[in-house]
Scaffold this motif. Structure first.
Motif, PDB file in Angstrom:
ATOM      1  N   VAL A 251       0.876  -1.169   0.000  1.00  0.00           N
ATOM      2  CA  VAL A 251       0.000   0.000   0.000  1.00  0.00           C
ATOM      3  C   VAL A 251       0.916   1.223   0.000  1.00  0.00           C
ATOM      4  O   VAL A 251       2.133   1.103   0.217  1.00  0.00           O
ATOM      5  CB  VAL A 251      -0.938   0.049   1.229  1.00  0.00           C
ATOM      6  N   ARG A 252       0.353   2.389  -0.234  1.00  0.00           N
ATOM      7  CA  ARG A 252       1.120   3.628  -0.114  1.00  0.00           C
ATOM      8  C   ARG A 252       0.801   4.275   1.232  1.00  0.00           C
ATOM      9  O   ARG A 252      -0.361   4.308   1.642  1.00  0.00           O
ATOM     10  CB  ARG A 252       0.806   4.582  -1.255  1.00  0.00           C
ATOM     11  N   LEU A 253       1.824   4.797   1.892  1.00  0.00           N
ATOM     12  CA  LEU A 253       1.658   5.355   3.241  1.00  0.00           C
ATOM     13  C   LEU A 253       2.235   6.763   3.314  1.00  0.00           C
ATOM     14  O   LEU A 253       3.357   7.013   2.860  1.00  0.00           O
ATOM     15  CB  LEU A 253       2.374   4.465   4.264  1.00  0.00           C
ATOM     16  N   ALA A 254       1.464   7.664   3.897  1.00  0.00           N
ATOM     17  CA  ALA A 254       1.950   8.995   4.256  1.00  0.00           C
ATOM     18  C   ALA A 254       1.824   9.110   5.770  1.00  0.00           C
ATOM     19  O   ALA A 254       0.718   9.008   6.308  1.00  0.00           O
ATOM     20  CB  ALA A 254       1.143  10.085   3.564  1.00  0.00           C
ATOM     21  N   MET A 255       2.936   9.285   6.438  1.00  0.00           N
ATOM     22  CA  MET A 255       2.941   9.301   7.896  1.00  0.00           C
ATOM     23  C   MET A 255       2.577  10.693   8.402  1.00  0.00           C
ATOM     24  O   MET A 255       3.127  11.701   7.946  1.00  0.00           O
ATOM     25  CB  MET A 255       4.318   8.927   8.414  1.00  0.00           C
ATOM     26  N   SER A 274     -12.256   7.086  -4.233  1.00  0.00           N
ATOM     27  CA  SER A 274     -11.563   8.366  -4.112  1.00  0.00           C
ATOM     28  C   SER A 274     -12.173   9.130  -2.942  1.00  0.00           C
ATOM     29  O   SER A 274     -13.287   9.634  -3.042  1.00  0.00           O
ATOM     30  CB  SER A 274     -11.712   9.161  -5.412  1.00  0.00           C
ATOM     31  N   GLY A 275     -11.421   9.226  -1.827  1.00  0.00           N
ATOM     32  CA  GLY A 275     -12.049   9.658  -0.581  1.00  0.00           C
ATOM     33  C   GLY A 275     -11.819  11.082  -0.140  1.00  0.00           C
ATOM     34  O   GLY A 275     -12.293  11.470   0.931  1.00  0.00           O
ATOM     35  N   SER A 276     -11.121  11.891  -0.925  1.00  0.00           N
ATOM     36  CA  SER A 276     -10.751  13.225  -0.457  1.00  0.00           C
ATOM     37  C   SER A 276     -11.933  14.044   0.051  1.00  0.00           C
ATOM     38  O   SER A 276     -11.913  14.585   1.155  1.00  0.00           O
ATOM     39  CB  SER A 276     -10.045  13.999  -1.571  1.00  0.00           C
ATOM     40  N   SER A 277     -12.981  14.152  -0.751  1.00  0.00           N
ATOM     41  CA  SER A 277     -14.101  15.025  -0.396  1.00  0.00           C
ATOM     42  C   SER A 277     -14.867  14.514   0.810  1.00  0.00           C
ATOM     43  O   SER A 277     -15.459  15.291   1.558  1.00  0.00           O
ATOM     44  CB  SER A 277     -15.056  15.181  -1.585  1.00  0.00           C
ATOM     45  N   GLU A 291      -7.579   6.572  -3.288  1.00  0.00           N
ATOM     46  CA  GLU A 291      -6.733   7.645  -3.800  1.00  0.00           C
ATOM     47  C   GLU A 291      -7.172   8.975  -3.201  1.00  0.00           C
ATOM     48  O   GLU A 291      -8.339   9.183  -2.867  1.00  0.00           O
ATOM     49  CB  GLU A 291      -6.801   7.706  -5.329  1.00  0.00           C
ATOM     50  N   MET A 292      -6.213   9.888  -3.049  1.00  0.00           N
ATOM     51  CA  MET A 292      -6.461  11.251  -2.596  1.00  0.00           C
ATOM     52  C   MET A 292      -5.556  12.186  -3.382  1.00  0.00           C
ATOM     53  O   MET A 292      -4.480  11.782  -3.842  1.00  0.00           O
ATOM     54  CB  MET A 292      -6.165  11.409  -1.098  1.00  0.00           C
ATOM     55  N   ILE A 308      -3.332   5.960   4.364  1.00  0.00           N
ATOM     56  CA  ILE A 308      -3.056   4.734   3.613  1.00  0.00           C
ATOM     57  C   ILE A 308      -3.849   4.791   2.314  1.00  0.00           C
ATOM     58  O   ILE A 308      -5.077   4.924   2.335  1.00  0.00           O
ATOM     59  CB  ILE A 308      -3.450   3.474   4.398  1.00  0.00           C
ATOM     60  N   LEU A 309      -3.139   4.700   1.184  1.00  0.00           N
ATOM     61  CA  LEU A 309      -3.767   4.683  -0.133  1.00  0.00           C
ATOM     62  C   LEU A 309      -3.529   3.321  -0.774  1.00  0.00           C
ATOM     63  O   LEU A 309      -2.403   2.816  -0.784  1.00  0.00           O
ATOM     64  CB  LEU A 309      -3.190   5.787  -1.028  1.00  0.00           C
ATOM     65  N   CYS A 310      -4.590   2.744  -1.333  1.00  0.00           N
ATOM     66  CA  CYS A 310      -4.508   1.369  -1.847  1.00  0.00           C
ATOM     67  C   CYS A 310      -4.764   1.278  -3.348  1.00  0.00           C
ATOM     68  O   CYS A 310      -4.836   0.165  -3.887  1.00  0.00           O
ATOM     69  CB  CYS A 310      -5.522   0.489  -1.116  1.00  0.00           C
ATOM     70  N   GLU A 311      -4.935   2.391  -4.031  1.00  0.00           N
ATOM     71  CA  GLU A 311      -5.392   2.526  -5.414  1.00  0.00           C
ATOM     72  C   GLU A 311      -6.921   2.362  -5.447  1.00  0.00           C
ATOM     73  O   GLU A 311      -7.499   1.590  -4.683  1.00  0.00           O
ATOM     74  CB  GLU A 311      -4.713   1.567  -6.387  1.00  0.00           C
ATOM     75  N   HIS A 312      -7.526   3.108  -6.343  1.00  0.00           N
ATOM     76  CA  HIS A 312      -8.975   3.308  -6.333  1.00  0.00           C
ATOM     77  C   HIS A 312      -9.786   2.010  -6.236  1.00  0.00           C
ATOM     78  O   HIS A 312     -10.496   1.766  -5.266  1.00  0.00           O
ATOM     79  CB  HIS A 312      -9.385   4.088  -7.583  1.00  0.00           C
TER      80      HIS A 312
END
Length: 350
Positions: A251-255, A274-277, A291-292, A308-312
């Motif tokens: 997964v992709r991680l931004a701490m 796509s969860g940003s909003s 994705e964000m 944690i981003l896992c692709e859409h």
């Protein structure tokens, strides 16, 4: 099972009224009736490869979570891949149905499935859904009192000529020891302006109240989920749980600022796709989504929230196996239900 009967049953499983207003849900391609559905074919994305698979497996209806027709088609030719999907579907008498955000909102839908990757937790919707048509289609209720019966009859006759007025009623009332008439009505925003203008023409009406009609929220229904874990878990453990649940090698991680892999996670906000909003502004230890945008990730990190981003589609596709079993029960096993083997996320590590 007749197509129209099946579509009605699918709508009962997850009401399309729960879908977002911008979405394109429901029956998108319909072969000429009568059309019998013996095989229902489930996919997350309807690509040309998946369409060929559906044809080979003699599907009669494709349930594509993402709508393959989103923006309007001005023509149906062999030129673009989405047009070709429609041509292939009609040539092979295959219907196409898409539930998309209706499945995001329902209590037994995609986001509920995604919460299972966190472990034992309780969850509530981040953006709760309101009942579609309760208590009224109108938006406001107006109540006022009058003591001049003759003049009131004139005003009521004028009110009745205003469009988008409903539930007009009169009741006897006692106001400050004086017999009066209480009038109540429901109206739209547009009609409200006309009613207020009419009542403001003289001072015979008093105790006027304007109430906003709120539609009740549906329990456990809505977009996204805010999850409270039964016990705090380290970020590294959550990452492994998510990877196992989604069957992903990475997964992709931004701490979040000030956080480490050993930092405890007690509250997690999640949204499939796509969860940003949906996630933005939510207080949590962790955001989990497909994705964000870059800047929304930066905002979360600056606020001490790990991402944690896992692709859409990886946050959605695994739901299909669970959906197959639920639909089999809901449809009383009247149709054969298959899950695509060709459907996959378009992104991979190179």
């Amino acid at each position: 099972m007749d197509l129209r009967e099946l579509v009605s049953a699918l709508n009962d499983f997850a009401s399309l009224s729960l879908a977002e207003s911008w979405d394109n849900v429901g029956l998108l391609v319909e072969p000429s009736p009568p059309h019998t559905v013996n095989t229902l074919f489930l996919t997350n994305d309807l690509t040309e490869e998946v369409m060929e698979e559906a044809v080979q497996k003699k599907a009669d209806l494709i349930l594509s979570y993402h709508p393959p027709i989103f923006t309007p088609l001005k023509r149906v030719t062999w030129k673009t891949w989405k047009e070709r999907l429609v041509v292939r579907a009609l040539e092979n008498r295959i219907g196409i149905y898409s539930p998309h955000t209706a499945y995001d909102a329902v209590p037994h839908g995609v986001n509920n499935w995604l919460t299972k990757g966190l472990g034992a937790c309780t969850s509530i919707p981040l953006h709760p859904s309101a009942a579609p048509s309760h208590p009224t289609e109108n938006t406001h209720r107006v109540e006022f009192c009058a003591n001049n019966t003759e003049h009131l009859d004139t005003v009521l006759s004028k009110i009745k000529t205003i469009q988008e007025i409903s539930c007009l009623a009169t009741l006897p009332a006692r106001v400050e020891s004086e017999e009066q008439t209480l009038v109540s009505l429901n109206c739209s925003q547009k009609a409200l302006l006309e009613v207020v203008e009419l009542l403001s023409q003289d001072n015979l009406y008093h105790k006027t109240e304007i109430l906003l009609l709120q539609k009740p929220l549906l329990p456990h229904t809505g977009m996204g989920r805010l999850c409270t874990l039964s016990e705090p878990v380290s970020l590294s453990d959550i990452i492994e749980r998510v990877k196992n649940h989604l069957k992903l090698p990475y997964v992709r991680l931004a701490m979040g600022v000030g956080k480490t892999l050993e930092s405890p996670v007690k509250k997690a906000a999640l949204c499939a796709g796509s969860g940003s909003s949906i996630l933005k502004g939510t207080e949590a230890d962790l955001y989990l989504t497909g994705e964000m945008s870059h800047h929304d990730v930066l905002d979360a990190v600056a606020n001490g929230i790990s991402v944690i981003l896992c692709e859409h589609s990886n946050t959605e596709r695994g739901f299909l196996s669970e959906l197959r079993d639920m639909l089999a029960t809901h449809l009383l096993n009247k149709v054969s239900i298959l899950v695509s083997e060709k459907d996959r996320d378009p992104l991979q590590v190179a």
